[in-house]
Design a protein around this motif. Sequence first.
Motif, PDB file in Angstrom:
ATOM      1  N   LEU A  16       0.822  -1.207   0.000  1.00 49.12           N
ATOM      2  CA  LEU A  16       0.000   0.000   0.000  1.00 49.12           C
ATOM      3  C   LEU A  16       0.856   1.256   0.000  1.00 49.12           C
ATOM      4  CD1 LEU A  16      -2.792  -1.006   2.534  1.00 49.12           C
ATOM      5  CD2 LEU A  16      -3.145  -0.373   0.144  1.00 49.12           C
ATOM      6  N   MET A  17       1.915   1.247   0.807  1.00 45.60           N
ATOM      7  CA  MET A  17       2.759   2.429   0.913  1.00 45.60           C
ATOM      8  C   MET A  17       3.450   2.754  -0.414  1.00 45.60           C
ATOM      9  SD  MET A  17       2.322   3.271   4.135  1.00 45.60           S
ATOM     10  CE  MET A  17       0.697   2.495   4.175  1.00 45.60           C
ATOM     11  N   VAL A  18       3.881   1.721  -1.133  1.00 44.92           N
ATOM     12  CA  VAL A  18       4.603   1.922  -2.390  1.00 44.92           C
ATOM     13  C   VAL A  18       3.654   2.261  -3.528  1.00 44.92           C
ATOM     14  CG1 VAL A  18       6.103   0.814  -4.092  1.00 44.92           C
ATOM     15  CG2 VAL A  18       6.480   0.415  -1.662  1.00 44.92           C
ATOM     16  N   LEU A  19       2.468   1.654  -3.504  1.00 48.86           N
ATOM     17  CA  LEU A  19       1.501   1.831  -4.592  1.00 48.86           C
ATOM     18  C   LEU A  19       1.136   3.294  -4.790  1.00 48.86           C
ATOM     19  CD1 LEU A  19      -0.497   0.276  -6.562  1.00 48.86           C
ATOM     20  CD2 LEU A  19      -2.173   0.460  -4.721  1.00 48.86           C
ATOM     21  N   ASP A  20       1.022   4.022  -3.695  1.00 52.14           N
ATOM     22  CA  ASP A  20       0.506   5.386  -3.718  1.00 52.14           C
ATOM     23  C   ASP A  20       1.249   6.296  -4.689  1.00 52.14           C
ATOM     24  OD1 ASP A  20      -1.771   6.046  -2.409  1.00 52.14           O
ATOM     25  OD2 ASP A  20      -0.801   7.245  -0.877  1.00 52.14           O
ATOM     26  N   ALA A 144       5.581  -2.158  -9.684  1.00 51.71           N
ATOM     27  CA  ALA A 144       5.103  -2.797 -10.911  1.00 51.71           C
ATOM     28  C   ALA A 144       3.613  -2.565 -11.108  1.00 51.71           C
ATOM     29  CB  ALA A 144       5.398  -4.301 -10.860  1.00 51.71           C
ATOM     30  N   ALA A 145       2.856  -2.725 -10.014  1.00 47.89           N
ATOM     31  CA  ALA A 145       1.397  -2.624 -10.122  1.00 47.89           C
ATOM     32  C   ALA A 145       0.924  -1.186 -10.205  1.00 47.89           C
ATOM     33  CB  ALA A 145       0.748  -3.317  -8.920  1.00 47.89           C
ATOM     34  N   GLY A 146       1.658  -0.259  -9.559  1.00 49.23           N
ATOM     35  CA  GLY A 146       1.203   1.123  -9.490  1.00 49.23           C
ATOM     36  C   GLY A 146       0.879   1.752 -10.828  1.00 49.23           C
ATOM     37  N   PRO A 147       1.820   1.751 -11.787  1.00 45.75           N
ATOM     38  CA  PRO A 147       1.502   2.373 -13.076  1.00 45.75           C
ATOM     39  C   PRO A 147       0.351   1.691 -13.810  1.00 45.75           C
ATOM     40  CG  PRO A 147       3.871   2.116 -12.814  1.00 45.75           C
ATOM     41  CD  PRO A 147       3.236   1.357 -11.690  1.00 45.75           C
ATOM     42  N   ILE A 148       0.242   0.351 -13.694  1.00 45.93           N
ATOM     43  CA  ILE A 148      -0.828  -0.351 -14.393  1.00 45.93           C
ATOM     44  C   ILE A 148      -2.180  -0.120 -13.709  1.00 45.93           C
ATOM     45  CG2 ILE A 148      -1.693  -2.605 -15.108  1.00 45.93           C
ATOM     46  CD1 ILE A 148       0.709  -1.629 -16.682  1.00 45.93           C
ATOM     47  N   VAL A 149      -2.197  -0.313 -12.373  1.00 44.39           N
ATOM     48  CA  VAL A 149      -3.443  -0.097 -11.630  1.00 44.39           C
ATOM     49  C   VAL A 149      -3.899   1.346 -11.766  1.00 44.39           C
ATOM     50  CG1 VAL A 149      -4.468  -0.064  -9.321  1.00 44.39           C
ATOM     51  CG2 VAL A 149      -2.989  -1.959  -9.993  1.00 44.39           C
ATOM     52  N   GLY A 150      -2.962   2.284 -11.512  1.00 44.25           N
ATOM     53  CA  GLY A 150      -3.315   3.689 -11.642  1.00 44.25           C
ATOM     54  C   GLY A 150      -3.710   4.040 -13.065  1.00 44.25           C
ATOM     55  N   GLY A 151      -2.980   3.493 -14.036  1.00 42.13           N
ATOM     56  CA  GLY A 151      -3.300   3.783 -15.424  1.00 42.13           C
ATOM     57  C   GLY A 151      -4.658   3.252 -15.832  1.00 42.13           C
ATOM     58  N   PHE A 152      -4.977   2.024 -15.407  1.00 40.27           N
ATOM     59  CA  PHE A 152      -6.275   1.436 -15.767  1.00 40.27           C
ATOM     60  C   PHE A 152      -7.430   2.251 -15.203  1.00 40.27           C
ATOM     61  CE2 PHE A 152      -9.883  -1.245 -14.617  1.00 40.27           C
ATOM     62  CZ  PHE A 152     -10.220  -1.774 -15.861  1.00 40.27           C
ATOM     63  N   PHE A 153      -7.371   2.530 -13.904  1.00 37.97           N
ATOM     64  CA  PHE A 153      -8.475   3.252 -13.277  1.00 37.97           C
ATOM     65  C   PHE A 153      -8.562   4.695 -13.774  1.00 37.97           C
ATOM     66  CE2 PHE A 153      -8.314  -0.238 -10.209  1.00 37.97           C
ATOM     67  CZ  PHE A 153      -9.663  -0.472 -10.013  1.00 37.97           C
ATOM     68  N   THR A 154      -7.406   5.352 -13.963  1.00 37.17           N
ATOM     69  CA  THR A 154      -7.422   6.739 -14.426  1.00 37.17           C
ATOM     70  C   THR A 154      -8.002   6.836 -15.827  1.00 37.17           C
ATOM     71  OG1 THR A 154      -5.496   7.268 -13.063  1.00 37.17           O
ATOM     72  CG2 THR A 154      -5.998   8.764 -14.872  1.00 37.17           C
TER      73      THR A 154
END
Length: 541
Positions: A16-20, A144-154
Amino acid sequence: MRKWSPLIVLSLAQFLMVLDQAVMNVAISQLVADFDTSVTTIQGVITLYALVMAALMITGGKIGDIVGRRRAFVIGLTIYATGSALTAASWNVGALVLGWSVLEGIGAALVLPALVALVSANYDGRDRVTAFGVIGGVAGVGIAAGPIVGGFFTTNLSWRWVFVGEVVLTVLVILTARLIGDAKASERRPSLDIGGSMLSATGLGLVVIAMLQASSWGWVAPKNSPIEPFGYALTPFVVLAGFGVLWSFRLWQDHRIATGRDPLVRLELLSVAPLRAGLGCFFSQNLILLGIFFTLPLYFQIVLGFDALETGIKMLPISIAMFLTSSSGPVLAARFGPKRVVQTGFVVLVIAAFWMLQSIEPSLEGASFAAALAVLGVSMGLVASQLGNVIQSSVGPDDRGEAGGLQYTAQQLGSAMGTALIGAIVASALVAAWVQNIEADPTFSSTLSNAVAIEVRAGASFVAADDVAAVVDDAVAAGGIDATAGAAVVEAYRSAQLDALKAGLLLAGFLAVVSLAFTRRLPGRAPSVPAAQLGDPLRVE
């Protein structure tokens, strides 16, 4: 399962801390549009988040010593969830700053020092090496997940849904925190040094704010400096004031010790060579990584027009390579030792930076550039896989809260300064290259060239070339500039954007070379047993 259940809970918190930060970096253009603001403002919001954490990490570690590490962990998660909820509902930049930069930053400052202390408290020997390797790997997963998760939802829904999901996951961690064995409390409960907390936060804040504003105020010669002491920009004076406050913090800590009161942090911890080396490497790693993770999405979105999901996919080689490499940390440590692994990581980072410079081209579509990004991920994974265990194993159990606070202070200070410093260099390079291109263009008379250069230096910012074209079209329509000269201005700006990106990558490579100096006192063999007492450094080969 019972043995590793604490690590599962702690790993989810680390994720969670890194994802942000990774999410926010790919949502820059959408945040600019949603809040009708500028890239510089969003850069400030991102930097402030890391700054709040950096300024309060030492305090967070001390609070963990006072109230207990698991309790500090849960309190921090509660504050973090509140900030995530406010961020999801934010209606303007002020609400975003309060929810994300401030509340989530405060929550993380309590969670992270407690997290590393709890890992050390729940695992010993080879299990501890494995646990810290997993934590490093999970950090890679978050990146790894941050750009994909953030990109998908954004792109498909809204970046706000990421923070709704964070609330849910944070509540899950809070409910399962009882699975974590608490760290053994020290025999005497320390007191909180409020004066030291204020001095450290103020000193660090002044230094980072100066770095953040340097592209606007000017580094030495004034540009848009609010005041001009002795005819210079405000930047060097704010940096000097920051270091002055930090020196006062050191004197205050000495005074607290001399009068028999608890300091915020016992600065003699820095006499432990592996700890000091690990902190320097953590600082360098995050300064370079977060600077690049700010600069590349900026170019992808503002220059190339990618949406957030396309940006996340474009950066996937970094993320996957970092995850795979950091997950192999325990094996690498046992075979080669932390010192050689981290040194190799920084050398590979230099190679990656200059490979990117060699393969860079306007569209960034080439396979060579993607391969260079993967090599960059390998370099970051090698460094990240070793340092957590080195730092926690270099001190005894009573010092792990403070060591954790120092660790994440170094990391987040590096993150804040990376975003601020490399972002400022990119912005400054953009202006310098743009002016140079204008002055070298035969389309312009010397009078017109000088006039345009003055305007560019006064108010240039990293914006899309189409926005520059729209302003130029208005100037052409108003008769202030002819169409040929207007087209030359836009073309000069497009070329300057690529030059600015190259400047940021060149700086990253230079910083990686300098970072090798921090690795000299890292342990040559994988540490598994903590130092018996303060000042008893692990063997260095």
